[in-house]
Motif scaffolding. Structure first.
Motif, mmCIF file in Angstrom:
data_model
loop_
_atom_site.group_PDB
_atom_site.id
_atom_site.type_symbol
_atom_site.label_atom_id
_atom_site.label_comp_id
_atom_site.label_asym_id
_atom_site.label_seq_id
_atom_site.Cartn_x
_atom_site.Cartn_y
_atom_site.Cartn_z
ATOM 1 N N ILE A 187 0.896 -1.292 -0.076
ATOM 2 C CA ILE A 187 0.007 0.000 -0.018
ATOM 3 C C ILE A 187 0.946 1.337 -0.181
ATOM 4 N N GLY A 188 1.905 1.213 0.676
ATOM 5 C CA GLY A 188 2.834 2.587 0.623
ATOM 6 C C GLY A 188 3.831 2.719 -0.063
ATOM 7 N N ALA A 189 4.195 1.651 -1.008
ATOM 8 C CA ALA A 189 5.125 1.776 -1.869
ATOM 9 C C ALA A 189 5.070 2.980 -2.782
ATOM 10 N N PRO A 190 3.894 3.261 -3.516
ATOM 11 C CA PRO A 190 3.701 4.334 -4.568
ATOM 12 C C PRO A 190 3.993 5.554 -3.806
ATOM 13 N N GLY A 191 3.285 5.915 -2.655
ATOM 14 C CA GLY A 191 3.052 7.107 -1.991
ATOM 15 C C GLY A 191 4.490 7.415 -1.380
ATOM 16 N N MET A 192 5.483 6.269 -0.909
ATOM 17 C CA MET A 192 6.701 6.690 -0.498
ATOM 18 C C MET A 192 7.696 7.314 -1.457
ATOM 19 N N MET A 193 7.341 6.908 -2.709
ATOM 20 C CA MET A 193 8.264 7.203 -3.772
ATOM 21 C C MET A 193 7.716 8.790 -4.113
#
Length: 356
Positions: A187-193
């Motif tokens: 869930i967090g991968a795109p937002g962290m990038m």
């Protein structure tokens, strides 16, 4: 804000797919506000009024040094007392409208994306702490000279420290509410990038030291369409006040670097925002838990490993080998990404075989 938006969208998408689920929480409705809650509102109001009124009266001091101004003990006592009383009265009056003669306990359904408030708070606290600790480890000599200043100041933050410690806090909160760690990581991968790329916009505009090594080479002909600062930049008026004085400049931040350097913060912001769009475009095709986060780690590790070759950094020395902390962590994250992808695909193939 960018990460918050991306997280919420992924929470909602994963819930629609049945990967994560809503949960019940027990709340007490209609009870009067407690003295502790009133005191908390009062303290918050006091701090806001104490600083806000003082800032309005001493605006130039705020502009000249916002960090020193905000973190100092100076303020307007009357403004703090008025704001504290106002916020306490507001909290009391709003609560009074909802007080019942007999408070009742009931269960309410909570959607996973409603956890974002808690996640944001704890990720910020632990992320900041991790960024400071890793920065201290990366600059051990400076830390030993001024340990308190390095730990409480807002300057000097290491991204990977924030990522690791902030991520651990997020995983704890998610797991506590029934969201498996691998699903939370996906869930967090795109937002962290996305948030990393947006953060580098601030680094580029402020000139906070996240720049590259000297770049004295002339701009190549194939890059004639681009402004000179995209090739090499002296970061005039940088917030670190590093370099040589700028002629006829008055006030603070009147320095620029003696030699132009690679604008690595600009390269990272462009690269990471493009990588976010790539992750966003493939997210619906990734089914196995952990694979999306594994791809994020591959991309993040590769990007950071490569940029460190032209970026100013503190180097570790082991015998004759010299390397930056960021490159070591980038390699470890890359390898972890490979493991996550391989494990996710293997488990996904097993699941398909058992269903077939």
């Amino acid at each position: 804000m960018g990460a918050y938006w991306a997280f919420v969208q992924e929470f909602k998408r994963k819930e629609k797919l049945g990967i994560i689920h809503s949960f019940e929480k027990t709340v007490v409705v209609g009870k009067p506000i407690t003295p502790l809650e009133l005191a908390g509102n009062g303290l918050f109001g006091f701090i806001i009024g104490y600083k806000l009124i003082y800032a309005a009266v001493n605006y130039q001091a705020l502009v000249n040094s916002p960090q020193d101004f905000i973190l100092s003990a100076q303020g307007n006592l009357a403004g703090g007392i008025i704001a504290a009383a106002a916020l306490m009265y507001w909290a009391y009056s709003e609560n009074k409208k909802q007080v019942l003669a007999q408070p009742k306990t009931q269960k309410v359904k909570v959607q996973p994306h409603e956890l974002m408030g808690n996640i944001l708070l704890w990720a910020a606290i632990w992320g900041f702490a991790g960024a400071k600790v890793f920065n201290a480890l990366e600059n051990w000599g400076d830390f030993m000279k001024d340990p308190v200043g390095m730990l409480i100041g807002f300057s000097g933050l290491t991204f990977y420290g924030g990522l690791i410690c902030g991520g651990a806090a997020v995983l704890y909160i998610a797991n506590k509410h029934g969201i498996k760690p691998l699903n939370m990581l996906d869930i967090g991968a795109p937002g962290m990038m996305l948030s990393y790329g947006i953060g580098r916009i601030g680094c580029q505009m402020a000139g906070d030291g996240d720049w590259g090594k000297d770049n004295l080479a002339p701009k190549p002909h194939w890059l004639n369409w681009a402004p000179d600062w995209m090739w090499s930049f002296k970061f005039p008026h940088n917030v670190n006040d590093e370099g040589v004085p700028i002629a006829n400049c008055v006030g603070r931040f009147c320095h620029e670097l003696a030699n132009p350097v690679w604008p690595t913060s600009f390269y990272e912001l462009v690269t990471c925002i493009l990588l976010f769009f790539f992750l966003w475009s493939i997210r619906s095709y990734i089914k196995a838990p952990g694979v999306m986060f594994g791809i994020y780690l591959l991309l993040n590790g590769t990007e950071r490993f490569l940029i460190e070759f032209i970026r100013v950094n503190t180097r570790y020395h082991i015998g004759s080998i010299s390397f930056p902390q960021a490159q070591l962590i980038a390699i470890l994250l890359f390898l972890l990404g490979v493991v996550l992808i391989a494990s996710g695909l293997k488990n996904g193939n097993k699941a398909m075989a058992s269903h077939g």
